[in-house]
Design a protein around this motif. Sequence first.
Motif, short mmCIF file in Angstrom:
data_model
loop_
_atom_site.label_atom_id
_atom_site.label_comp_id
_atom_site.label_asym_id
_atom_site.label_seq_id
_atom_site.Cartn_x
_atom_site.Cartn_y
_atom_site.Cartn_z
N LEU A 1 -7.26 8.00 -9.12
CA LEU A 1 -7.84 6.87 -9.44
C LEU A 1 -7.33 5.88 -8.33
N ILE A 2 -7.52 4.63 -7.64
CA ILE A 2 -7.32 4.07 -6.71
C ILE A 2 -6.55 2.98 -7.48
N ALA A 3 -4.89 2.72 -7.07
CA ALA A 3 -4.26 1.69 -7.48
C ALA A 3 -4.31 0.77 -7.12
N GLN A 4 -4.34 0.83 -5.66
CA GLN A 4 -3.96 -0.26 -4.92
C GLN A 4 -4.61 0.00 -3.66
N ILE A 5 -4.97 -1.47 -3.45
CA ILE A 5 -5.91 -1.69 -1.29
C ILE A 5 -5.06 -2.97 -0.92
N SER A 6 -4.44 -2.24 0.21
CA SER A 6 -3.10 -3.69 1.11
C SER A 6 -4.89 -4.25 2.14
N VAL A 7 -5.23 -5.33 1.58
CA VAL A 7 -6.59 -6.23 2.30
C VAL A 7 -5.45 -6.37 4.00
N THR A 8 -4.70 -6.61 4.16
CA THR A 8 -4.18 -6.69 5.48
C THR A 8 -2.91 -5.70 6.10
N GLU A 9 -2.32 -4.54 5.28
CA GLU A 9 -2.27 -3.99 6.12
C GLU A 9 -3.43 -2.93 6.06
N GLU A 10 -4.30 -2.24 5.42
CA GLU A 10 -5.52 -1.44 5.52
C GLU A 10 -4.86 0.23 4.96
N THR A 11 -3.84 -0.31 4.18
CA THR A 11 -3.96 1.22 2.39
C THR A 11 -4.57 1.04 1.66
N VAL A 12 -4.92 2.39 0.89
CA VAL A 12 -5.09 2.11 0.07
C VAL A 12 -4.12 3.73 -0.87
N LEU A 13 -4.01 3.02 -1.88
CA LEU A 13 -2.98 4.10 -2.58
C LEU A 13 -3.93 4.78 -3.93
N THR A 14 -3.62 5.73 -3.75
CA THR A 14 -3.76 6.30 -6.00
C THR A 14 -2.90 6.48 -6.88
N TRP A 15 -3.09 6.45 -7.46
CA TRP A 15 -1.79 6.63 -9.14
C TRP A 15 -1.16 8.04 -8.43
N GLU A 16 -1.41 9.00 -7.96
CA GLU A 16 -1.13 9.95 -7.67
C GLU A 16 0.46 9.87 -6.52
N GLU A 17 -0.29 8.93 -5.31
CA GLU A 17 0.42 8.84 -4.08
C GLU A 17 0.86 8.08 -4.67
N LEU A 18 0.92 6.87 -5.14
CA LEU A 18 1.59 5.21 -5.73
C LEU A 18 3.18 6.58 -6.30
N HIS A 19 2.47 6.87 -7.71
CA HIS A 19 3.75 7.56 -8.81
C HIS A 19 4.32 8.60 -7.45
N MET A 20 4.08 9.43 -6.56
CA MET A 20 5.11 10.32 -5.92
C MET A 20 5.84 8.78 -5.20
N ASN A 21 5.11 8.38 -4.45
CA ASN A 21 5.94 7.05 -3.61
C ASN A 21 7.11 6.58 -4.14
N ALA A 22 7.07 5.82 -5.66
CA ALA A 22 7.93 5.40 -6.66
C ALA A 22 9.33 6.56 -7.21
N LYS A 23 8.46 7.99 -7.20
CA LYS A 23 9.53 9.23 -7.49
C LYS A 23 10.50 8.93 -6.96
N ARG A 24 10.31 8.55 -5.39
CA ARG A 24 11.20 8.95 -3.95
C ARG A 24 12.31 8.19 -3.72
N VAL A 25 11.78 6.53 -4.38
CA VAL A 25 12.69 5.67 -4.54
C VAL A 25 13.59 5.53 -5.93
N ALA A 26 13.14 6.07 -6.14
CA ALA A 26 14.18 6.40 -7.78
C ALA A 26 15.36 7.38 -7.29
N ILE A 27 14.26 8.44 -6.83
CA ILE A 27 15.65 9.61 -6.20
C ILE A 27 17.02 8.71 -5.14
N TYR A 28 16.16 7.86 -3.93
CA TYR A 28 16.72 7.90 -4.00
C TYR A 28 18.13 6.64 -4.10
#
Length: 547
Positions: free
Chosen positions: A53-80
């Motif tokens: 499912l689509i988690a987020q759409i940035s209308v200014t940066e023109e990006t689209v993230l699914t929940w899978e992509e957002l989940h993975m990014n959050a885990k990467r930041v958490a690991i850092y």
Amino acid sequence: MGELQAGKSPFKTESNYDNNLKIWSGGERRTLFSTDLSIGEIIFRQMERHPKLIAQISVTEETVLTWEELHMNAKRVAIYMRKLGLEQGDFVGIIGRLTTHLTAVAYACFFNGTPYHALHTEYDESTIERLFGISRPRLIFCDGDDFEKVQAATEDLQIQIITMRNHPEGSLRIQDILRIPVGQNFQPVRLKDGTDQTLAILSSSGTSGNPKAVTISNSQQIIASFVPLSSSDILYNPNTLDWASGITMTVNAGVFSTTSIIEDSGFNPGALCSLIKKYKISFVFLSSSQLAMLANCPEFESADLSSLRFLTYGGSNCSLDVQKQVRRRLCRDCLNFSYTLTELNGPGCMNFNFDEKPNSVGRPVRGIKVKIIDKQGVAQGPNNLGEICIYNGQNWSGYYKNPGETKKMQDSKNWFHTGDLGYMDEDGYLFIIDRLKDMLKYQTIMYYPSEIENVIAEMPNVVEACVFGIWDPVNGDEAAASVVKKPGTQLEAQEVVDHVKKRITTKFKQLNGGALIVDRIVQSGNRKTNRAATKAEFIKIMKKNTL
């Protein structure tokens, strides 16, 4: 879209009244998840359930993230963060606009049980230095636009700073963090202190003094269990993570797997009208000032608002004329005032029945109790004016490292003293009159600026007004007003003075201190009207004009 007055709200709140204790209650809290789960654990599991499912759409940066992509990014930041050795007793600083990867930073903090401390991007260097000097974060995420200011403010703390956009040369970028590999066994942490543990630190509005560091707990009170959200809902919230609605919307988007429409530029009411139609947005949360801007923008009259299920606003008083102007364009009763304190960890009261009770901030939501007390602290019955006090039955850790101010806000029986003057009517609906601290005194007569503001708001060319007292050695507080006019219209200060004089016959409530037409009303970092700063600007301009 046609203008319809019919269409009652299907959402109701209870209001149980104890006549002996003179307390109103919203009923028992509804729990959707096991009570031992942290906010991070709940969101982590929900993200796993809806990966495509689509988690987020940035209308200014023109990006689209699914929940899978957002989940993975959050885990990467958490690991850092884990590699840096950040633990549950540490803090992460955030000063950022709503850019593509800001939500991942918030969720990473939730997964690790490491609370973030968010400040508004408009805070000056000295305020940043003072507030981050309290929490002493070990890592800060900020926009490159604010890098030099943040770096200078935290120089003595020797903090690692990661930029989210407009990266200065040589800075560590969020994209560098998002390359970190993620193993199969990553899991959110279990909290040492359970759901009482701090989730985040926000800042109080600062409208009556310096902002304070407000702790927000992992309590599920922040989850909007009283609103029927689902993965089919499209949310729009222009408020950043330092605002109560910002963290509430971020949490609930994760809990209910909704789609969030974000933008990292300033609020544009005309653009919002287009976004609602384009994305079929169903839930919008605005400040009262933003609602006034929306009501008075040219695009609003022809906007297609048919997808809206909730148009929620809050943060400060809003004129009844603006509310009616917005309601007139909605095909259902979905204009909701959300009344709360940052300290409450969630809404206190919500009005799901504007048509029935216009200008009320609503009834207590589940898990909330309300009472009205007089100057002696005695609870009052229906239709009696007094200070609004709220009880949520949750542990609050107070203002971080500020026990003195904490005791002023929450008494020994855990009731929050809001500083707002209001009353409950016979149907259990709360009405707010004004801030107790905003009370003015002309000679020996006390009055409140909101009454005059409401009269000014009647004028067709007025968008917003702020009334305050100008000290006179004989009369005391003489009311004065800064007024924002509608774009493209004509309005003179004397017209405002004359209108108030015509509508209010008592001399002490007239604009004896004068009026000024301004481009904007000064707001605090949390987008609430800052009377003290607006007054200071008024005095400065008036002095300049007399030279």
